[in-house]
Design an enzyme around this catalytic site. Structure first.
Site, PDB file in Angstrom:
ATOM      1  N   HIS A 263      -2.878   7.116   3.451  1.00 50.16           N
ATOM      2  CA  HIS A 263      -3.406   5.861   2.917  1.00 50.16           C
ATOM      3  C   HIS A 263      -4.721   5.545   3.632  1.00 50.16           C
ATOM      4  O   HIS A 263      -4.826   5.701   4.846  1.00 50.16           O
ATOM      5  CB  HIS A 263      -2.381   4.746   3.152  1.00 50.16           C
ATOM      6  CG  HIS A 263      -2.906   3.376   2.848  1.00 50.16           C
ATOM      7  ND1 HIS A 263      -3.602   3.102   1.684  1.00 50.16           N
ATOM      8  CD2 HIS A 263      -2.857   2.212   3.550  1.00 50.16           C
ATOM      9  CE1 HIS A 263      -3.937   1.823   1.691  1.00 50.16           C
ATOM     10  NE2 HIS A 263      -3.511   1.264   2.807  1.00 50.16           N
TER      11      HIS A 263
ATOM     12  N   CYS B 165       0.820  -1.224   0.000  1.00 47.25           N
ATOM     13  CA  CYS B 165       0.000   0.000   0.000  1.00 47.25           C
ATOM     14  C   CYS B 165       0.849   1.267   0.000  1.00 47.25           C
ATOM     15  O   CYS B 165       0.313   2.367  -0.163  1.00 47.25           O
ATOM     16  CB  CYS B 165      -0.943   0.010   1.193  1.00 47.25           C
ATOM     17  SG  CYS B 165      -2.020  -1.420   1.238  1.00 47.25           S
TER      18      CYS B 165
ATOM     19  N   ASN C 156     -10.203   0.050   1.045  1.00 46.70           N
ATOM     20  CA  ASN C 156      -8.743   0.065   0.946  1.00 46.70           C
ATOM     21  C   ASN C 156      -8.343  -0.322  -0.483  1.00 46.70           C
ATOM     22  O   ASN C 156      -8.557  -1.471  -0.890  1.00 46.70           O
ATOM     23  CB  ASN C 156      -8.165  -0.924   1.970  1.00 46.70           C
ATOM     24  CG  ASN C 156      -6.642  -0.939   1.993  1.00 46.70           C
ATOM     25  OD1 ASN C 156      -5.989  -0.432   1.086  1.00 46.70           O
ATOM     26  ND2 ASN C 156      -6.088  -1.528   3.028  1.00 46.70           N
TER      27      ASN C 156
HETATM   28  O1  UT7 Z   1      -3.493  -1.410   3.833  1.00 43.14           O
HETATM   29  C1  UT7 Z   1      -2.392  -1.503   4.660  1.00 43.14           C
HETATM   30  C2  UT7 Z   1      -2.439  -2.511   5.710  1.00 43.14           C
HETATM   31  N1  UT7 Z   1      -3.724  -2.798   6.242  1.00 43.14           N
HETATM   32  C3  UT7 Z   1      -4.163  -2.163   7.338  1.00 43.14           C
HETATM   33  O2  UT7 Z   1      -3.590  -1.211   7.799  1.00 43.14           O
HETATM   34  C4  UT7 Z   1      -5.363  -2.773   8.015  1.00 43.14           C
HETATM   35  C5  UT7 Z   1      -5.115  -2.851   9.484  1.00 43.14           C
HETATM   36  N2  UT7 Z   1      -6.122  -3.612  10.224  1.00 43.14           N
HETATM   37  C6  UT7 Z   1      -7.399  -3.190  10.381  1.00 43.14           C
HETATM   38  O3  UT7 Z   1      -7.827  -2.218   9.786  1.00 43.14           O
HETATM   39  C7  UT7 Z   1      -8.251  -3.909  11.411  1.00 43.14           C
HETATM   40  O4  UT7 Z   1      -7.425  -4.770  12.174  1.00 43.14           O
HETATM   41  C8  UT7 Z   1      -9.399  -4.739  10.780  1.00 43.14           C
HETATM   42  C9  UT7 Z   1     -10.482  -3.809  10.250  1.00 43.14           C
HETATM   43  C10 UT7 Z   1      -8.883  -5.618   9.673  1.00 43.14           C
HETATM   44  C11 UT7 Z   1     -10.049  -5.608  11.853  1.00 43.14           C
HETATM   45  O5  UT7 Z   1     -10.468  -4.805  12.945  1.00 43.14           O
HETATM   46  P1  UT7 Z   1     -10.059  -5.200  14.442  1.00 43.14           P
HETATM   47  O6  UT7 Z   1     -10.697  -4.218  15.330  1.00 43.14           O
HETATM   48  O7  UT7 Z   1      -8.566  -5.318  14.493  1.00 43.14           O
HETATM   49  O8  UT7 Z   1     -10.767  -6.581  14.619  1.00 43.14           O
HETATM   50  P2  UT7 Z   1     -10.138  -7.999  15.011  1.00 43.14           P
HETATM   51  O9  UT7 Z   1      -9.359  -8.574  13.892  1.00 43.14           O
HETATM   52  O10 UT7 Z   1      -9.456  -7.874  16.355  1.00 43.14           O
HETATM   53  O11 UT7 Z   1     -11.445  -8.860  15.221  1.00 43.14           O
HETATM   54  C12 UT7 Z   1     -12.407  -8.512  16.227  1.00 43.14           C
HETATM   55  C13 UT7 Z   1     -13.592  -9.458  16.100  1.00 43.14           C
HETATM   56  C14 UT7 Z   1     -13.197 -10.933  16.031  1.00 43.14           C
HETATM   57  O12 UT7 Z   1     -14.164 -11.693  16.715  1.00 43.14           O
HETATM   58  P3  UT7 Z   1     -13.904 -12.193  18.223  1.00 43.14           P
HETATM   59  O13 UT7 Z   1     -12.656 -13.024  18.166  1.00 43.14           O
HETATM   60  O14 UT7 Z   1     -13.719 -10.938  19.032  1.00 43.14           O
HETATM   61  O15 UT7 Z   1     -15.146 -12.962  18.538  1.00 43.14           O
HETATM   62  C15 UT7 Z   1     -13.289 -11.243  14.550  1.00 43.14           C
HETATM   63  O16 UT7 Z   1     -13.536 -12.608  14.313  1.00 43.14           O
HETATM   64  O17 UT7 Z   1     -14.310  -9.182  14.892  1.00 43.14           O
HETATM   65  C16 UT7 Z   1     -14.470 -10.408  14.146  1.00 43.14           C
HETATM   66  N3  UT7 Z   1     -14.493 -10.079  12.715  1.00 43.14           N
HETATM   67  C17 UT7 Z   1     -15.629  -9.748  12.070  1.00 43.14           C
HETATM   68  N4  UT7 Z   1     -16.898  -9.671  12.481  1.00 43.14           N
HETATM   69  C18 UT7 Z   1     -17.825  -9.300  11.575  1.00 43.14           C
HETATM   70  C19 UT7 Z   1     -13.449  -9.983  11.858  1.00 43.14           C
HETATM   71  N5  UT7 Z   1     -13.893  -9.615  10.632  1.00 43.14           N
HETATM   72  C20 UT7 Z   1     -15.237  -9.459  10.747  1.00 43.14           C
HETATM   73  C21 UT7 Z   1     -16.249  -9.099   9.840  1.00 43.14           C
HETATM   74  N6  UT7 Z   1     -17.523  -9.017  10.285  1.00 43.14           N
HETATM   75  N7  UT7 Z   1     -15.990  -8.783   8.540  1.00 43.14           N
END
Ligand code: UT7
Length: 301
Positions: A228, A88, A258
């Site tokens: 970004h 990215c 993204n």
């Molecule tokens: O482009 C350059 C690099 N990329 C980035 O900079 C992206 C960086 N990361 C992020 O933006 C975030 O980490 C995400 C948006 C990808 C995820 O958000 P998060 O707050 O870090 O969520 P998480 O991965 O800690 O997941 C929290 C919960 C989990 O459930 P449990 O374990 O708490 O029960 C996931 O399974 O959210 C769940 N989850 C979802 N739930 C509904 C993960 N994806 C989804 C989804 N819908 N699409």
């Protein structure tokens, strides 16, 4: 397709809409449209370009480069063309290379494109990634200028030790395409989002502060931050760190998701066309992505 909700996506990312390439479209066709717009705005003919640099992790094919495919579409017969793969941060890497080529005296006019067709490498069975990514392209024309205006600095960084936190395992020489690699869904992007998130915030802050420090300015001097667009929560954390009010931070993640290498040039173009940028404004670009790679650029518009 997956167990998710608009509420989760909006609250965790800020994304409301994304654009997906249609049949017959690919990175080169999107790049072509962005390049035509940039050339028209710059009043530059395709034949006058010395270089075409395309930042992408989703080239049309492994070889030739999307830069060469785009050259043919534009009729830019005097340009030498190549791609840059820096996740990215790709657009900032390409901008930095283009800036260096002009500063060295090697080139006069360079087309820099950031383009992705991420839908081609998105696993629509994986809810942790498939709600995030979109397709798109943005482009700029760089040319020599005298005086105070232009690209004041670029700072680029990499940390290959984090490569497997955000990667596509299959399709290259380490794991060529096979029935087994396709069955294992190895040709799709994998991301450990939460780990990436934490490192992204810190790296984006560091790169932004480096740009300020290098140029002897502070957050107060910045007219617009164009970061970004990976996650609105990441953008707001950087804005807070730099003490920037909302009107000095450009956000369009809600419209495109993204788009990796395309996100910064799409945002820059949109900010410009919305008259959010005036002559002599100080514009800070900031990006982070796979590799890991990250970086910043400070521009006097
Ligand atoms: O482009 C350059 C690099 N990329 C980035 O900079 C992206 C960086 N990361 C992020 O933006 C975030 O980490 C995400 C948006 C990808 C995820 O958000 P998060 O707050 O870090 O969520 P998480 O991965 O800690 O997941 C929290 C919960 C989990 O459930 P449990 O374990 O708490 O029960 C996931 O399974 O959210 C769940 N989850 C979802 N739930 C509904 C993960 N994806 C989804 C989804 N819908 N699409």
């Amino acid at each position: 397709m997956v167990d998710t909700s608009d509420e989760w996506i909006t609250a965790r990312t800020g994304i409301k809409e994304r654009h997906i390439a249609g049949p017959g479209e690919s990175s080169s066709t999107s790049a072509f449209r962005a390049a035509e717009d940039a050339l028209a705005m710059a009043g530059c003919r395709a034949q006058d370009l010395d270089r075409i640099i395309v930042a992408t992790i989703t080239p049309d094919m492994l070889t030739p480069s999307t830069g060469c495919v785009l050259q043919e579409m534009l009729g830019a017969s005097n340009a030498a063309c190549f791609d840059i793969s820096a996740g990215c941060t790709g657009f900032l890497y390409a901008l930095s290379v283009g800036d260096s080529l002009i500063r060295s005296g090697a080139c006069e006019k360079i087309l820099v494109v950031g383009v992705e067709t991420l839908s081609a490498i998105t696993d629509y069975q994986d809810r942790t990634t498939c709600v995030l990514f979109g397709d798109g392209a943005g482009s700029v024309v760089l040319e020599r200028s005298d005086g105070e205006r232009g690209i004041l600095s670029t700072h680029l960084y990499s940390d290959g030790s984090c490569g497997k936190l955000l990667y596509v395992p299959g399709g290259g020489s380490a794991m060529p395409a096979s029935h087994a690699s396709v069955d294992a869904r190895a040709h799709y992007l994998k991301m450990d989002g939460n780990k990436v998130f934490k490192i992204a915030v810190k790296s984006l802050e560091d790169a932004a502060l480096k740009a300020l420090e290098h140029n002897g300015v502070t957050g107060d001097d910045i007219d617009l931050l164009v970061p970004h667009q990976a996650n609105d929560r990441i953008i707001q954390a950087i804005a807070k760190r730099l003490n920037l009010p909302p009107e000095k931070v450009f956000v369009n993640i809600h419209k495109y998701g993204n788009t990796s290498s395309a996100s910064v040039p799409i945002a820059l173009d949109e900010a410009n066309r919305q008259n959010r940028i005036k002559d002599n404004d100080l514009i800070l670009l900031d990006a982070f992505g796979a590799g890991f790679t990250w970086g910043s650029a400070l521009i006097r518009w």
